[in-house]
Write a protein that holds these residues in place. Structure first.
Motif, PDB file in Angstrom:
ATOM      1  N   ARG A  19       5.761  -7.551   0.690  1.00 33.21           N
ATOM      2  CA  ARG A  19       5.466  -6.685  -0.452  1.00 33.21           C
ATOM      3  C   ARG A  19       6.041  -5.306  -0.155  1.00 33.21           C
ATOM      4  NH1 ARG A  19       2.398  -8.566  -4.945  1.00 33.21           N
ATOM      5  NH2 ARG A  19       0.922  -6.844  -4.761  1.00 33.21           N
ATOM      6  N   ASP A  20       6.243  -4.518  -1.191  1.00 32.34           N
ATOM      7  CA  ASP A  20       6.856  -3.199  -1.046  1.00 32.34           C
ATOM      8  C   ASP A  20       5.817  -2.115  -0.783  1.00 32.34           C
ATOM      9  OD1 ASP A  20       9.437  -4.211  -1.598  1.00 32.34           O
ATOM     10  OD2 ASP A  20       9.001  -4.172  -3.756  1.00 32.34           O
ATOM     11  N   GLY A  21       6.158  -1.209   0.128  1.00 32.30           N
ATOM     12  CA  GLY A  21       5.292  -0.084   0.430  1.00 32.30           C
ATOM     13  C   GLY A  21       5.427   1.016  -0.604  1.00 32.30           C
ATOM     14  N   ARG A  22       4.456   1.928  -0.601  1.00 35.53           N
ATOM     15  CA  ARG A  22       4.445   3.025  -1.573  1.00 35.53           C
ATOM     16  C   ARG A  22       4.687   4.384  -0.921  1.00 35.53           C
ATOM     17  NH1 ARG A  22      -0.315   0.004  -3.176  1.00 35.53           N
ATOM     18  NH2 ARG A  22       0.023  -1.128  -5.133  1.00 35.53           N
ATOM     19  N   VAL A  23       4.836   4.395   0.407  1.00 43.52           N
ATOM     20  CA  VAL A  23       4.974   5.661   1.130  1.00 43.52           C
ATOM     21  C   VAL A  23       6.309   5.708   1.851  1.00 43.52           C
ATOM     22  CG1 VAL A  23       4.007   7.135   2.935  1.00 43.52           C
ATOM     23  CG2 VAL A  23       2.473   5.807   1.462  1.00 43.52           C
ATOM     24  N   SER A  24       7.013   6.831   1.728  1.00 48.33           N
ATOM     25  CA  SER A  24       8.295   7.031   2.401  1.00 48.33           C
ATOM     26  C   SER A  24       8.440   8.513   2.703  1.00 48.33           C
ATOM     27  CB  SER A  24       9.450   6.547   1.515  1.00 48.33           C
ATOM     28  OG  SER A  24      10.681   6.656   2.197  1.00 48.33           O
ATOM     29  N   CYS A  84      13.478 -13.438 -12.980  1.00 51.62           N
ATOM     30  CA  CYS A  84      12.056 -13.575 -12.611  1.00 51.62           C
ATOM     31  C   CYS A  84      11.420 -12.194 -12.541  1.00 51.62           C
ATOM     32  CB  CYS A  84      11.912 -14.263 -11.255  1.00 51.62           C
ATOM     33  SG  CYS A  84      12.953 -15.714 -11.006  1.00 51.62           S
ATOM     34  N   PRO A  85      11.015 -11.643 -13.673  1.00 52.50           N
ATOM     35  CA  PRO A  85      10.482 -10.276 -13.696  1.00 52.50           C
ATOM     36  C   PRO A  85       9.258 -10.102 -12.786  1.00 52.50           C
ATOM     37  CG  PRO A  85      10.930 -11.064 -15.921  1.00 52.50           C
ATOM     38  CD  PRO A  85      11.053 -12.254 -15.011  1.00 52.50           C
ATOM     39  N   GLY A  86       9.290  -9.037 -11.956  1.00 48.84           N
ATOM     40  CA  GLY A  86       8.136  -8.669 -11.162  1.00 48.84           C
ATOM     41  C   GLY A  86       7.758  -9.634 -10.062  1.00 48.84           C
ATOM     42  N   VAL A  87       8.694 -10.440  -9.587  1.00 47.11           N
ATOM     43  CA  VAL A  87       8.369 -11.483  -8.609  1.00 47.11           C
ATOM     44  C   VAL A  87       8.902 -11.179  -7.202  1.00 47.11           C
ATOM     45  CG1 VAL A  87       8.683 -13.914  -7.998  1.00 47.11           C
ATOM     46  CG2 VAL A  87       8.194 -13.272 -10.370  1.00 47.11           C
ATOM     47  N   VAL A  88      10.186 -10.894  -7.087  1.00 48.72           N
ATOM     48  CA  VAL A  88      10.816 -10.738  -5.772  1.00 48.72           C
ATOM     49  C   VAL A  88      10.771  -9.276  -5.332  1.00 48.72           C
ATOM     50  CG1 VAL A  88      12.897 -11.107  -4.399  1.00 48.72           C
ATOM     51  CG2 VAL A  88      12.339 -12.677  -6.277  1.00 48.72           C
ATOM     52  N   SER A  89      10.221  -9.042  -4.163  1.00 50.89           N
ATOM     53  CA  SER A  89      10.075  -7.673  -3.660  1.00 50.89           C
ATOM     54  C   SER A  89      11.413  -7.114  -3.177  1.00 50.89           C
ATOM     55  CB  SER A  89       9.066  -7.632  -2.510  1.00 50.89           C
ATOM     56  OG  SER A  89       9.596  -8.263  -1.347  1.00 50.89           O
ATOM     57  N   SER A 145      14.064   1.866  -6.146  1.00 53.03           N
ATOM     58  CA  SER A 145      14.098   3.263  -5.733  1.00 53.03           C
ATOM     59  C   SER A 145      12.845   4.056  -6.112  1.00 53.03           C
ATOM     60  CB  SER A 145      15.328   3.966  -6.320  1.00 53.03           C
ATOM     61  OG  SER A 145      15.298   3.889  -7.736  1.00 53.03           O
ATOM     62  N   LYS A 146      11.894   3.415  -6.780  1.00 51.70           N
ATOM     63  CA  LYS A 146      10.672   4.142  -7.133  1.00 51.70           C
ATOM     64  C   LYS A 146       9.482   3.206  -7.212  1.00 51.70           C
ATOM     65  CE  LYS A 146      11.708   4.026 -12.139  1.00 51.70           C
ATOM     66  NZ  LYS A 146      11.944   4.879 -13.327  1.00 51.70           N
ATOM     67  N   ILE A 147       8.303   3.735  -6.898  1.00 52.25           N
ATOM     68  CA  ILE A 147       7.095   2.915  -6.957  1.00 52.25           C
ATOM     69  C   ILE A 147       6.740   2.670  -8.427  1.00 52.25           C
ATOM     70  CG2 ILE A 147       6.230   3.738  -4.743  1.00 52.25           C
ATOM     71  CD1 ILE A 147       4.343   5.607  -6.238  1.00 52.25           C
ATOM     72  N   ASN A 148       5.982   1.627  -8.657  1.00 51.29           N
ATOM     73  CA  ASN A 148       5.625   1.255 -10.032  1.00 51.29           C
ATOM     74  C   ASN A 148       4.726   2.315 -10.662  1.00 51.29           C
ATOM     75  OD1 ASN A 148       7.060  -1.080  -9.661  1.00 51.29           O
ATOM     76  ND2 ASN A 148       5.272  -2.354  -9.210  1.00 51.29           N
ATOM     77  N   SER A 161      -2.153  -9.097  -1.101  1.00 52.24           N
ATOM     78  CA  SER A 161      -2.451  -8.078  -2.107  1.00 52.24           C
ATOM     79  C   SER A 161      -2.068  -6.674  -1.643  1.00 52.24           C
ATOM     80  CB  SER A 161      -3.964  -8.104  -2.425  1.00 52.24           C
ATOM     81  OG  SER A 161      -4.735  -7.846  -1.255  1.00 52.24           O
ATOM     82  N   GLU A 162      -1.450  -6.574  -0.467  1.00 50.22           N
ATOM     83  CA  GLU A 162      -1.039  -5.269   0.031  1.00 50.22           C
ATOM     84  C   GLU A 162       0.209  -4.796  -0.707  1.00 50.22           C
ATOM     85  OE1 GLU A 162      -2.108  -5.399   4.720  1.00 50.22           O
ATOM     86  OE2 GLU A 162      -0.556  -6.811   4.075  1.00 50.22           O
ATOM     87  N   GLY A 163       0.351  -3.490  -0.810  1.00 51.83           N
ATOM     88  CA  GLY A 163       1.551  -2.946  -1.433  1.00 51.83           C
ATOM     89  C   GLY A 163       1.736  -3.398  -2.868  1.00 51.83           C
ATOM     90  N   GLU A 164       2.989  -3.564  -3.268  1.00 50.65           N
ATOM     91  CA  GLU A 164       3.314  -3.958  -4.636  1.00 50.65           C
ATOM     92  C   GLU A 164       4.678  -4.625  -4.654  1.00 50.65           C
ATOM     93  OE1 GLU A 164       3.392  -0.239  -6.740  1.00 50.65           O
ATOM     94  OE2 GLU A 164       5.389   0.298  -6.005  1.00 50.65           O
ATOM     95  N   VAL A 165       5.049  -5.161  -5.796  1.00 56.85           N
ATOM     96  CA  VAL A 165       6.417  -5.636  -6.011  1.00 56.85           C
ATOM     97  C   VAL A 165       7.044  -4.653  -6.991  1.00 56.85           C
ATOM     98  CG1 VAL A 165       7.898  -7.464  -6.906  1.00 56.85           C
ATOM     99  CG2 VAL A 165       5.850  -8.055  -5.601  1.00 56.85           C
ATOM    100  N   ARG A 166       7.942  -3.816  -6.492  1.00 57.84           N
ATOM    101  CA  ARG A 166       8.520  -2.784  -7.340  1.00 57.84           C
ATOM    102  C   ARG A 166       9.404  -3.383  -8.433  1.00 57.84           C
ATOM    103  NH1 ARG A 166      11.078   0.216  -2.555  1.00 57.84           N
ATOM    104  NH2 ARG A 166       9.242   0.563  -1.253  1.00 57.84           N
ATOM    105  N   LYS A 167       9.356  -2.775  -9.575  1.00 58.69           N
ATOM    106  CA  LYS A 167      10.233  -3.179 -10.666  1.00 58.69           C
ATOM    107  C   LYS A 167      11.632  -2.584 -10.471  1.00 58.69           C
ATOM    108  CE  LYS A 167       6.374  -3.453 -13.919  1.00 58.69           C
ATOM    109  NZ  LYS A 167       5.759  -2.891 -15.168  1.00 58.69           N
TER     110      LYS A 167
END
Length: 329
Positions: A150-155, A117-122, A326-329, A317-323
């Motif tokens: 959803r996945d955060g973009r800040v670490s 399931c590409p791009g679906v599960v965070s 270990s790195k943001i999209n 719609s917050e954050g993202e679902v990383r592909k």
């Protein structure tokens, strides 16, 4: 009149902030079966990977369970602990996270899910589901994991070390431990229940050798620890030993059970934060109850894990679902 309007504005702003914080603590937007339509085999895929891993590397159960805790306690359960940094400035490179293991297992799960399931599960949801599955794999309780994070973009490497909002260190007393958990909407019962996860944990000797060799700076031992246990630990852990590890639940560290609490009642808690659970009437009463025939520990652990899994979540719609975790999209 102007003063009244200003006070009203401040009051309304405070109410909005409190409502926002409450929504994060309560995990609005999460639900069991979030991927039922978008990726119906998601949890089966995770279970298959973890089953294969546990068959050959059962010692990863503790670190993978702890990873969920380390993720949720910093910025909420958003997968931020998984992020790499080209300059080693993300959370995983912070001192409290240097002993975490199993990032490659999370990547392995993510790869399998991306194939189905590409791009679906965070990645944040993967960490939460994996924590449940390694618990079950070590004979622990099952609970229904709420998903939809959803996945955060800040670490940031500094966040786990923040003296107020960072990860509670192993040397905290009971007052500070309760305050740290309360900051996340978790109570005293959650503290002692989630500490029970140490039943499948390990610790580096450096985290507790001061209790063995130099408790007050005078070459003494911690008087609250069983002296016979101290003698045993000294055979394994020498002063200033940065590499040797010891079981938090000796003889049972690959099995999720109540023996961690039994050791605490015998003054054999390895870390200061473990022993501290005896210093509060509520936490002490629970750990004694958890070793009896009327124990509710397994059920309570699932409840507290669900509660912890709601901390500061990003949904909708917050954050993202990383592909890649270990790195943001």
């Amino acid at each position: 009149m102007a003063v009244f309007k200003n006070l009203l504005c401040v009051f309304m702003l405070q109410m909005m902030v409190q409502a926002l914080l409450l929504s994060h603590v309560n995990g609005q937007g999460l639900k069991v079966g979030f991927y039922e339509k978008s990726c119906p085999e998601a949890e089966k895929i995770v279970y298959k990977v973890i089953s294969d891993v546990m068959a050959v590397a059962p010692s990863l159960s503790g670190p993978l369970l702890r990873m969920h805790f380390h993720d949720c306690f910093i910025k909420g359960c958003d997968g931020s602990v998984l992020l790499d940094s080209p300059t080693n400035q993300s959370e995983k490179f912070s001192i409290p996270n240097l002993t975490l293991r199993g990032y490659n297992i999370i990547d392995r799960v993510k790869t399998a899910l991306e194939k189905a399931c590409p791009g679906v599960v965070s990645c944040a949801d993967i960490v939460a589901i994996v924590a449940r599955d390694v618990t079950v794999a070590t004979m622990g309780p099952h609970w229904y994991v709420e998903t939809g994070r959803r996945d955060g973009r800040v670490s940031l490497i500094s966040d786990p070390l923040n003296p107020v909002s960072g990860l509670p260190p192993f040397f905290l007393n009971i007052t500070s431990l309760k305050a740290s958990f309360a900051l996340r909407g978790l109570n005293s019962k959650d503290l002692v229940v989630l500490s029970g996860g140490h039943t499948i944990g390990m610790s580096h000797c450096s985290s507790f050798t001061s209790r063995l060799y130099n408790f007050t700076g005078k070459g003494d031992t911690d008087p609250t620890m069983d002296p016979n246990y101290i003698a045993q630990l000294k055979k394994k852990c020498k002063p200033a030993d940065p590499t040797t590890i010891a079981e938090l639940d000796p003889g049972s560290f690959l099995t999720f059970d109540d023996s961690y609490y039994r050791l605490l009642t015998k003054r054999r808690g390895l870390l200061t934060s473990d022993a501290a659970l005896l210093d509060d009437p509520e936490t002490k009463a629970y750990l004694i109850q958890a070793t009896g025939h009327d124990s509710t520990f397994f059920e309570d652990f699932g409840v507290s894990m669900i509660k912890m899994g709601r901390i500061g979540v990003l949904t909708g719609s917050e954050g993202e679902v990383r592909k890649v975790c270990s790195k943001i999209n």
